[in-house]
Design an enzyme around this catalytic site. Structure first.
Site, mmCIF file in Angstrom:
data_model
loop_
_atom_site.group_PDB
_atom_site.id
_atom_site.type_symbol
_atom_site.label_atom_id
_atom_site.label_comp_id
_atom_site.label_asym_id
_atom_site.label_seq_id
_atom_site.Cartn_x
_atom_site.Cartn_y
_atom_site.Cartn_z
ATOM 1 C CG HIS A 371 7.393 -4.940 -3.830
ATOM 2 N ND1 HIS A 371 7.964 -5.241 -4.846
ATOM 3 C CD2 HIS A 371 6.552 -5.785 -3.292
ATOM 4 C CE1 HIS A 371 7.461 -6.394 -4.977
ATOM 5 N NE2 HIS A 371 6.650 -6.790 -4.102
ATOM 6 C CG HIS A 374 2.442 -1.024 -7.034
ATOM 7 N ND1 HIS A 374 3.274 -0.448 -8.236
ATOM 8 C CD2 HIS A 374 3.279 -1.776 -6.495
ATOM 9 C CE1 HIS A 374 4.588 -1.073 -8.099
ATOM 10 N NE2 HIS A 374 4.539 -1.735 -7.172
ATOM 11 C CE LYS A 423 2.724 -6.745 -13.257
ATOM 12 N NZ LYS A 423 4.210 -7.218 -12.773
#
Length: 489
Positions: A371, A374, A423
């Site tokens: 999580h 990235h 996003k």
């Protein structure tokens, strides 16, 4: 240039003396150290390739009409390459080789490459010429599970390439053919570096005072030092190419980019550089959807360990560890261990240990790595797979931002669709090594605040950044990311 003079004096008599070998080792060793106050990284992968290529290039100036002298010269080149490899690189071979490996089959392949006159069999350039197809065939042979050589054959492998090459030296004094053979030997040596010795040797790296943290070192200093130490980041327009295309406002839903962000990334990076290779292996280990139970296999545990082993051999993670120690950082009520093994165990717990994010019957459905890590490498592979649609870049809003966004910026704020879902705006480093970002966010976790505003000087331009780290239950990474606040020359 010091190294050019050193090479020339070494090749002049076609014999590498003990003193010359010691001088070469001393020179190569200095390249691996970080000078006090240095603003540049230590030895980088492309420097290894350049040093090897330069040796062959200069050796060609000493080619003689006498084949016997050229054999001596080829042996001298072998000795120089040996000094370079053993000083700067660690073996990349496993102890056990492939079941089908044999010296006879390897020699047969090497000889076939020396005999080859080029991809089309023409002789416009006399002498052996190894095509890209042939070079790839050699690489595949050395990397194949069935035919890969074992560790104890490493020295034999390289010396055999030179020994076999000497058989094909032109006995009639044709310099062009001899130069072509030296170029073929150079390509062999490059393949061996990539496949058999691809890890830069930094296990005993000692950081100088300017790069050794103390209790007074702040987060700003730490971030800048990590940048100086990152010798493994990729070079724009060489190792990768991007096309930033057009800018857009964050609220604008229109697509400002017709094409992908990444035009090219050198695939060899992910097979020859240990931290990139082991990082890539982690990308398919997790379920993207929150609420779905994660299961971690024994193989995935080995992949986690391999990644941590690789990054802890780099200068940036050595600095990260030392900075945590200097700041008396603690984890679960205990000081961060001063041993590398102990620190890797802490990293494994905070980044890879599963926890429940969904809250549904405490399903173990997430981890700090899944999580909170990235980066541009994930983006590249997702875009390559067709899961990501790059929509354009966003300029930092600060009035301090005077620099233009271009295709060699190491920091980029962008907008994209992932699996068809728009996003929010996100900032990403581009081209940096996996260990750089792991070190940055680990330092934020241990020694920073929830938000940490810093200025990163890349040597060509500066970025005001906000490094953000959210913890989960106090001992795990919840999410980590960076925001670009300003960009200026």
């Amino acid at each position: 240039m010091e190294i050019e003079s050193l090479y020339r004096s070494t090749f002049a008599d076609r014999l590498v003396t003990t003193e010359e070998s010691s001088s070469l080792v001393e020179y190569f060793s200095c390249l691996q150290t970080v000078a006090n106050g240095s603003l540049t990284p230590p030895m980088t992968p492309h420097q290894i390739v350049w040093l090897r290529a330069l040796a062959f290039k200069i050796a060609c100036d000493f080619i003689d009409d006498d084949p016997t002298e050229n054999i001596k010269l080829l042996k001298a080149v072998n000795a120089v390459v040996h000094a370079l490899e053993t000083t700067c690189l660690l073996p990349g071979l496993e102890t056990e080789g492939g079941k089908e490996f044999s010296q006879e089959a390897t020699e047969e392949l090497l000889c076939s490459l020396y005999i080859s006159e080029g991809p089309d069999g023409d002789d416009e350039e006399p002498g052996p010429r190894i095509s890209c197809t042939e070079a790839n065939a050699l690489k595949e042979f050395l990397m194949c599970d069935a035919t890969r050589p074992p560790l104890n054959q490493l020295l034999w492998l390289r010396t055999s390439a030179f020994r076999l090459g000497s058989r094909y030296l032109d006995c009639h004094g044709d310099k062009d053919k001899t130069v072509a053979l030296f170029r073929s030997s150079c390509k062999h040596a490059l393949t061996f570096i990539f496949v058999c010795r691809f890890r830069i040797k930094s296990l005993s790296l000692v950081l100088p005072p300017s790069h050794t943290p103390d209790a007074n070192a702040d987060f700003q200093t730490a971030v800048q030092t990590l940048w100086y130490l990152d010798s493994n980041r990729l070079r724009p327009h060489v190792d990768y190419s991007i096309d930033v295309q057009n800018s857009k406002h964050p609220c604008n839903k229109e697509d400002a980019a017709d094409g992908p962000l990444f035009i090219y990334v050198d695939a060899e990076v992910f097979s020859t550089r240990p931290t990139f290779k082991t990082f890539k292996a982690l990308l398919n280990n997790y379920v993207a959807c929150t609420g779905e139970e994660e299961t971690v296999s024994e193989n995935e545990l080995r992949e986690n360990a391999a990644f941590l082993d690789a990054v802890m051999q780099t200068a940036v993670m050595k600095y990260c560890h030392q900075h945590c120690l200097a700041k008396n950082a603690s984890y679960n009520g205990n000081l961060v261990p001063d041993s590398t093994l102990g620190f890797k165990e802490v990293l494994n717990s905070m980044w890879f240990k599963l926890y429940s994010r969904s809250g549904r019957r405490r399903k173990m459905d997430s981890s700090g790595f899944e999580h909170g890590f990235h980066n541009w490498i994930r983006f590249y592979f997702e875009e390559k797979a067709g899961n990501v649609d790059y929509r354009g870049y966003i300029k930092p809003r600060s009035r301090k931002s005077t620099a233009q966004t271009n295709d060699d910026d190491p920091v980029l704020t962008l907008q994209f669709k992932w699996n068809g879902i728009e996003k929010f705006v996100g900032t990403s480093f581009i081209g940096v090594s996996p260990e750089f970002e792991l070190a940055l966010y680990t330092l934020a976790f241990f020694t920073g605040d929830r938000e940490n505003e810093v200025t990163l000087d890349t040597g060509r331009e500066s970025f005001d950044l906000n490094v953000i780290c959210h913890k989960y239950d106090g001992d795990k990474v919840g999410s980590t990311f960076v925001e670009a606040l300003a960009h200026y020359d």
